[in-house]
Design an enzyme around this catalytic site. Sequence first.
Site, PDB file in Angstrom:
ATOM      1  N   GLU A 243      40.194  32.264  47.367  1.00 59.56           N
ATOM      2  CA  GLU A 243      39.158  33.163  46.859  1.00 59.56           C
ATOM      3  C   GLU A 243      38.091  32.366  46.103  1.00 59.56           C
ATOM      4  OE1 GLU A 243      40.819  37.413  46.319  1.00 59.56           O
ATOM      5  OE2 GLU A 243      41.319  36.289  44.532  1.00 59.56           O
TER       6      GLU A 243
ATOM      7  N   HIS B  38      45.451  34.400  39.958  1.00 58.77           N
ATOM      8  CA  HIS B  38      44.132  34.962  40.262  1.00 58.77           C
ATOM      9  C   HIS B  38      43.107  34.326  39.322  1.00 58.77           C
ATOM     10  CE1 HIS B  38      40.810  37.733  40.736  1.00 58.77           C
ATOM     11  NE2 HIS B  38      41.376  38.127  41.867  1.00 58.77           N
TER      12      HIS B  38
ATOM     13  N   SER C 238      34.804  39.709  48.153  1.00 55.66           N
ATOM     14  CA  SER C 238      33.858  40.674  48.750  1.00 55.66           C
ATOM     15  C   SER C 238      34.166  41.006  50.204  1.00 55.66           C
ATOM     16  CB  SER C 238      32.419  40.173  48.592  1.00 55.66           C
ATOM     17  OG  SER C 238      32.095  40.063  47.214  1.00 55.66           O
TER      18      SER C 238
ATOM     19  N   GLY D 170      33.776  39.978  43.825  1.00 57.34           N
ATOM     20  CA  GLY D 170      33.077  41.092  43.193  1.00 57.34           C
ATOM     21  C   GLY D 170      31.561  40.953  43.168  1.00 57.34           C
TER      22      GLY D 170
ATOM     23  N   GLU E  33      40.755  35.512  37.744  1.00 56.79           N
ATOM     24  CA  GLU E  33      40.521  36.264  36.495  1.00 56.79           C
ATOM     25  C   GLU E  33      41.599  35.952  35.464  1.00 56.79           C
ATOM     26  OE1 GLU E  33      40.176  40.058  38.429  1.00 56.79           O
ATOM     27  OE2 GLU E  33      38.297  39.390  39.340  1.00 56.79           O
TER      28      GLU E  33
ATOM     29  N   LYS F  34      43.370  45.559  40.578  1.00 57.85           N
ATOM     30  CA  LYS F  34      42.973  45.026  39.261  1.00 57.85           C
ATOM     31  C   LYS F  34      43.246  46.076  38.170  1.00 57.85           C
ATOM     32  CE  LYS F  34      39.777  41.999  41.584  1.00 57.85           C
ATOM     33  NZ  LYS F  34      38.573  41.191  41.534  1.00 57.85           N
TER      34      LYS F  34
ATOM     35  N   ASN G 278      44.076  44.503  45.910  1.00 57.91           N
ATOM     36  CA  ASN G 278      44.271  44.176  44.499  1.00 57.91           C
ATOM     37  C   ASN G 278      43.466  45.184  43.685  1.00 57.91           C
ATOM     38  OD1 ASN G 278      44.382  43.063  41.959  1.00 57.91           O
ATOM     39  ND2 ASN G 278      43.208  41.212  42.466  1.00 57.91           N
TER      40      ASN G 278
HETATM   41  P1  PGA Z   1      36.576  41.599  45.600  1.00 51.87           P
HETATM   42  O1  PGA Z   1      37.844  41.003  44.815  1.00 51.87           O
HETATM   43  O2  PGA Z   1      37.051  42.014  46.964  1.00 51.87           O
HETATM   44  O3  PGA Z   1      36.120  42.775  44.766  1.00 51.87           O
HETATM   45  O4  PGA Z   1      35.558  40.514  45.678  1.00 51.87           O
HETATM   46  C1  PGA Z   1      38.761  40.158  45.452  1.00 51.87           C
HETATM   47  C2  PGA Z   1      39.812  39.676  44.477  1.00 51.87           C
HETATM   48  O5  PGA Z   1      39.479  39.372  43.331  1.00 51.87           O
HETATM   49  O6  PGA Z   1      40.994  39.583  44.831  1.00 51.87           O
END
Ligand code: PGA
Length: 266
Positions: A176, A104, A222, A182, A106, A12, A10
Amino acid sequence: MSRKPIIAGNWKMNLLKSQAKDLFEGIKDFVKDYSAQELPTVVIAPVFTSLSVVDTVACNCGCEGNKISIAGQNCHWENSGAFTGEVSVEMLKDAGCSYVIIGHSERRQYFSETDEMINKKAKAILAGGLTPIICCGETLEQREAGVTDSHIASQIRAALEGLTNDQIASSVIAYEPIWAIGTGKTCDSDEANRVISMIRKTVEEVSSSDAANSIRILYGGSVKPNTIAEQMSKSDIDGALVGGASLKADSFNEIIANTMKVAIAK
Ligand code: PGA
């Protein structure tokens, strides 16, 4: 019933077109040495403005390009119309996508997406012949309050509402935990596997045991080259949704490589 692992990147809101092209080429260069049978399903979700660039890279080498699937990071549930700033499933398909990430955290957090919207998107994606990657996960406060399982079960029930068993079987879920996204903090892999087993049980309750055994459920938060082997060794974790570590070919390719070392279809 066997479930082929998925490693999905992803990206983003990152990378300009030329950067997206370089990174996608770096992944294509790596996967070309492996057969589609050996590889997990590799999915890349760039920003909308880079979709056609990566689609061109994916397609210009015949069958090699088929080893990487392209995903949208979001979609609208209507086909077309007065929805400024939105993109439809048909448009994503036209741009080369076969997957769409929805729900997601976010998008839920910053763009007020609700379970009901995510359900409409899932229906539109499946009706359009694409595969939804439905995200779910709890905040740290929810985890500390002991409501992780009930919260996630309710997200899953809402997202899958009204889908047929076959549609559910072909969908993908990504668990997640928001506190792990992140942050460099991964969820303990036994705990991630426990939550994912609970999600699979919830899927069975709303559909069938066949659908629950077929649906692929990923872990995200992560994920790094040095965490994936242990995560993939767990009974119910079918792959990963990778954010930060998908932005460099080296780390993403290493995640794919380490997945191939441990992953036997489950
Ligand atoms: P990350 O993001 O691997 O940077 O933690 C995962 C995601 O949001 O899909």
